[in-house]
Every structure is written in C-alpha cells, then in structure tokens.
Design an enzyme around this catalytic site. Structure first.
Site, PDB file in Angstrom:
ATOM      1  N   HIS A 205      22.829  39.096  44.474  1.00  0.00           N
ATOM      2  CA  HIS A 205      24.266  38.811  44.391  1.00  0.00           C
ATOM      3  C   HIS A 205      24.711  37.499  45.008  1.00  0.00           C
ATOM      4  O   HIS A 205      25.855  37.106  44.850  1.00  0.00           O
ATOM      5  CB  HIS A 205      25.082  39.956  45.014  1.00  0.00           C
ATOM      6  CG  HIS A 205      25.132  39.882  46.509  1.00  0.00           C
ATOM      7  ND1 HIS A 205      24.153  40.397  47.305  1.00  0.00           N
ATOM      8  CD2 HIS A 205      26.023  39.299  47.347  1.00  0.00           C
ATOM      9  CE1 HIS A 205      24.439  40.157  48.571  1.00  0.00           C
ATOM     10  NE2 HIS A 205      25.567  39.489  48.632  1.00  0.00           N
TER      11      HIS A 205
HETATM   12  C1  UD1 Z   1      30.325  39.375  50.051  1.00  0.00           C
HETATM   13  C2  UD1 Z   1      29.995  38.533  51.280  1.00  0.00           C
HETATM   14  C3  UD1 Z   1      28.508  38.589  51.571  1.00  0.00           C
HETATM   15  C4  UD1 Z   1      27.973  40.027  51.583  1.00  0.00           C
HETATM   16  C5  UD1 Z   1      28.384  40.715  50.284  1.00  0.00           C
HETATM   17  C6  UD1 Z   1      27.890  42.129  50.199  1.00  0.00           C
HETATM   18  C7  UD1 Z   1      31.485  36.588  51.598  1.00  0.00           C
HETATM   19  C8  UD1 Z   1      31.598  35.120  51.468  1.00  0.00           C
HETATM   20  N1  UD1 Z   1      30.353  37.138  51.070  1.00  0.00           N
HETATM   21  O1  UD1 Z   1      29.761  38.745  48.902  1.00  0.00           O
HETATM   22  O2  UD1 Z   1      28.253  37.980  52.828  1.00  0.00           O
HETATM   23  O3  UD1 Z   1      26.560  40.008  51.692  1.00  0.00           O
HETATM   24  O4  UD1 Z   1      29.810  40.675  50.186  1.00  0.00           O
HETATM   25  O5  UD1 Z   1      28.134  42.699  48.938  1.00  0.00           O
HETATM   26  O6  UD1 Z   1      32.346  37.214  52.150  1.00  0.00           O
HETATM   27  N2  UD1 Z   1      33.873  42.317  42.983  1.00  0.00           N
HETATM   28  C9  UD1 Z   1      34.211  43.444  42.271  1.00  0.00           C
HETATM   29  N3  UD1 Z   1      34.456  44.612  42.937  1.00  0.00           N
HETATM   30  C10 UD1 Z   1      34.372  44.689  44.279  1.00  0.00           C
HETATM   31  C11 UD1 Z   1      34.063  43.538  45.005  1.00  0.00           C
HETATM   32  C12 UD1 Z   1      33.796  42.358  44.350  1.00  0.00           C
HETATM   33  O7  UD1 Z   1      34.285  43.429  41.055  1.00  0.00           O
HETATM   34  O8  UD1 Z   1      34.596  45.789  44.831  1.00  0.00           O
HETATM   35  C13 UD1 Z   1      33.558  41.057  42.271  1.00  0.00           C
HETATM   36  C14 UD1 Z   1      34.726  40.126  42.178  1.00  0.00           C
HETATM   37  O9  UD1 Z   1      34.769  39.598  40.896  1.00  0.00           O
HETATM   38  C15 UD1 Z   1      34.375  39.005  43.167  1.00  0.00           C
HETATM   39  C16 UD1 Z   1      32.863  39.046  43.210  1.00  0.00           C
HETATM   40  O10 UD1 Z   1      32.510  40.401  42.932  1.00  0.00           O
HETATM   41  O11 UD1 Z   1      34.859  37.775  42.786  1.00  0.00           O
HETATM   42  C17 UD1 Z   1      32.305  38.645  44.524  1.00  0.00           C
HETATM   43  O12 UD1 Z   1      32.905  39.354  45.591  1.00  0.00           O
HETATM   44  P1  UD1 Z   1      33.170  38.623  46.990  1.00  0.00           P
HETATM   45  O13 UD1 Z   1      33.870  39.519  47.907  1.00  0.00           O
HETATM   46  O14 UD1 Z   1      33.753  37.288  46.763  1.00  0.00           O
HETATM   47  O15 UD1 Z   1      31.743  38.311  47.573  1.00  0.00           O
HETATM   48  P2  UD1 Z   1      30.356  39.068  47.456  1.00  0.00           P
HETATM   49  O16 UD1 Z   1      29.496  38.355  46.486  1.00  0.00           O
HETATM   50  O17 UD1 Z   1      30.506  40.532  47.283  1.00  0.00           O
END
Ligand code: UD1
Length: 355
Positions: A205
């Site tokens: 991820h």
């Molecule tokens: C985040 C953390 C990372 C951690 C990871 C665990 C930051 C910068 N990164 O990364 O350190 O290892 O979480 O999973 O804070 N999304 C969904 N549903 C959700 C959550 C996210 O669809 O419940 C999608 C959204 O489109 C979002 C993307 O996933 O833009 C990424 O989510 P984001 O919170 O930005 O960061 P992670 O990649 O999850």
C-alpha cells in the site's frame, strides 16, 4: 490522570488496543479516544475496534481522505476544540501517520504535553510521508516512548536522548496475545488457496509502490509469478491505483481478497509459508510469528527483522520469486521487541510523570 489518545489509521488501532487495556487496568486513569476518521471503511477501522475489544471512540473527527495537506489540515482544525474540551494531562500519539502529526501539532501549540508512542523509527527515506511525520512528531513531543534500542540511538543522534525512554513495542503485546488465541482457528483466505498447502500472504500500500503505474505493474507481475499461491489482501489505495492504471491484480499465483480483520491476519501469517509486504507492522508480525518475510522496499525501519534472514529487502520486483521462495531460516529470532508488557510500562510512566 487523563490520557487522550489520537488514532486514525489501521496500525494505530492495534497499538491502541494494548494501551486501552492497560489504561483500563490501571487505577485512577481516564482514557479518552479520539478517532480522526483517516481510515473510515468498516474493514479498515470498525472491525479492529470490535475484534480487539477497544472501547468506541469518544470523538470522531470524520476527516476522511485527501491530499496530505488537506487531510492533515482538516484534522488539525478539528483537534483544537476537542483538546479545549478535554484538557488531558497527556496527549498520546501513535506511529507515523498524518493523524499522528495533526494530533501532535494541535496539542503542543496548546501547551499540552505530548507522548509519542513508537518514537525513534527512521527509514532515512525522505520520499516517504511517514518519515516526515515521525521526525516532526519526535522533535515536537515531550516524551518519546521508543520501542527498541535502535530507536533510542536514532533519537540520541538527533539530540533527543533526554526525552527518551525505551518501553518495548506495544504491537508485540497484541500480536502475541492474539496469536495464542487464534492458533487453531480456520483461515479466511481468498478462494482458490488451500490452507493445508504452502501459501503466501501479501499486502502492498505504500505510495512509492502504488502510485507509479510502471512500478505497480512490475510488482504485480513479480507476485503473479511466485511458485506458490498468494493471498493479496488489497488495501483500498492498491485497488484504486491498480484500477486507474488498468492493472489486473488477480492472475498467476495471485488471489485477491479484502483486508483481513486483525485476528484473521495473525492466523493467516502464523500458518503461511511466506509474507510479502511493504507495511511496517506486518514485517514485525511475520518476525514475531516465525514466518519469513520479503519486504518490497529499499529500506526498513524495523532493521532487527533483517537479522538471520527472517526478513529480506527486495527493491527490484523481478527478484520477488527467488526471495519469496528462499528456504526458511533456521537461525534464532532474538527477542528485540520486548516482553509483551510495553503498554503497562507506557501507562505507568505517564502516571508517574503527570503533573
Ligand atoms: C496510512 C498511513 C501509513 C499507514 C497506513 C496503514 C499516512 C501518511 N500514511 O496510509 O503510515 O501504514 O495508513 O494502512 O498517514 N481509503 C479508503 N478507505 C479507508 C481509508 C483509505 O478507501 O478506510 C483510501 C482513500 O482513497 C485514500 C487512500 O486509501 O486516499 C489512502 O489512505 P491514506 O489515509 O491517505 O493513507 P494510507 O495509504 O492508508
């Protein structure tokens, strides 16, 4: 004494489980839980609270997704009011996500004391958003709760030795407890994987692996050409980026599944022949559970896992089949991550140092 925990993303819920238990057992501790809403899908959030029996959050900021600045900013704006209302003795922030940074900034500017759990981890890779979150949080926080000696050394090298205490790793507390409970539980693997035969478990991820279509395509190709079936537990970021780039995740060795609940993940890793990941937590869980791990990155914060070949870094996805198929190491896995009592130590220390 009042502790206010700020969490928002999947790995933080696991750490919170250990702290919430320890806070409930300690006398005279009030524990307020603030969920920023960074992870909002049920599979990324609610199931962790349910399975790990974490009390429901007292506050949910509902921040959701966005660019780093927008996501962090919306949490930051919402935190002030929460902290004004609760006025905790300690704000406890976890790990390295945007939620960690937002909780920290809001608290220190209100002259509330901040303790950073999992302080001192470094990848020294400035392309990672998590690296900035860690460094900024460590330099702003009042108390640095380091999981390992290596983390303590990093903090000392940055002039932060006086604020540092090594407490052990709270994820180890939870992982060992859950592993014992799920030992004989049936596995929830994607269809087409025989749990009685060799299989691998993967998560991918990190932005560096998902956001460049060429890199992502090469990783998927590497995973598909493994010589054992692989359960790819797809994070929403991976699914979205693959779809946008027209990449089919399934095919060859790969069977795609949803992210697993924590006990199901631990059960799967415990029985798997191999793990492939770019997650920090999963590298360590594989190590604790004695499953060889291959990490699709150029560096790791959890350097102890590399000892004796239990974890191996693979920068070029073409090298994945050879690395994942390597023989299981026979050497020891020294106990670098503590004794499973880190959370009790954290709560006792916060009590001791409360004003
Ligand atoms: C985040 C953390 C990372 C951690 C990871 C665990 C930051 C910068 N990164 O990364 O350190 O290892 O979480 O999973 O804070 N999304 C969904 N549903 C959700 C959550 C996210 O669809 O419940 C999608 C959204 O489109 C979002 C993307 O996933 O833009 C990424 O989510 P984001 O919170 O930005 O960061 P992670 O990649 O999850």
């Amino acid at each position: 004494m009042k502790i206010l925990s700020v969490v928002g993303a999947r790995p933080q819920f696991v750490k919170l489980a250990a702290v919430a238990d320890a806070a409930a057992e300690a006398e005279g501790v009030e524990h307020v839980i603030v969920h920023t809403g960074q992870h909002y899908d049920a599979a990324m959030s609610d199931v962790f609270f349910a399975d790990l029996r974490i009390p429901a959050p007292d506050v949910n900021l509902g921040s959701g997704s966005g660019t780093h600045g927008r996501q962090t900013g919306s949490m930051l704006a919402a935190m002030d009011e929460v902290l004004e209302e609760h006025r905790p003795d300690w704000v406890l922030v976890y790990g390295d996500t945007n939620s960690t940074l937002a909780g920290t900034l809001s608290a220190v500017k209100m002259h509330l004391r901040v303790a950073h759990l999992e302080a001192g981890l470094r990848s020294f890779n400035r392309r990672m958003p998590e690296e900035h979150n860690r460094v900024l949080t460590d330099h702003a926080a009042d108390l640095l709760l380091a999981p390992t000696e290596v983390a303590r050394e990093h903090l000392a090298a940055e002039g932060l030795a006086e604020r540092t205490v090594v407490v052990g790793d709270v994820m180890t507390d939870v992982c060992l407890r859950v592993a014992a409970a799920v030992r004989d539980q049936p596995l929830r693997l994607p269809e087409g994987i025989d749990p009685a035969a060799d299989f691998a478990v993967a998560t991918i991820h990190r932005a560096d692996n998902t956001d460049d279509p060429e890199r992502l395509r090469a990783i998927v190709r590497g995973l598909q050409s493994l010589d054992m079936p692989l359960a790819l537990l797809a994070h929403p970021r991976l699914v979205a980026k693959a779809e946008a780039a027209g990449i089919d995740l399934a095919g060859g060795a790969v069977r795609v599944g949803e992210p697993l609940a924590y006990p199901d993940l631990v059960a799967a890793v415990q029985r798997a022949r191999a793990v492939v990941t770019d997650s920090g937590g999963l590298q360590k869980e594989a190590y604790l559970l004695g499953t060889p791990c291959t990490t699709v990155r150029t560096e790791t914060e959890w350097v102890e896992t590399l000892e004796n070949g239990w974890n191996q870094l693979v920068a070029d996805p073409a090298d994945l089949p050879a690395a994942v198929g390597r023989p299981r190491p026979t050497a020891d896995r020294p106990d670098h991550y503590g004794d499973g009592q880190a959370a009790q130590r954290v709560v006792a220390l916060l009590q001791e140092r409360a004003r």
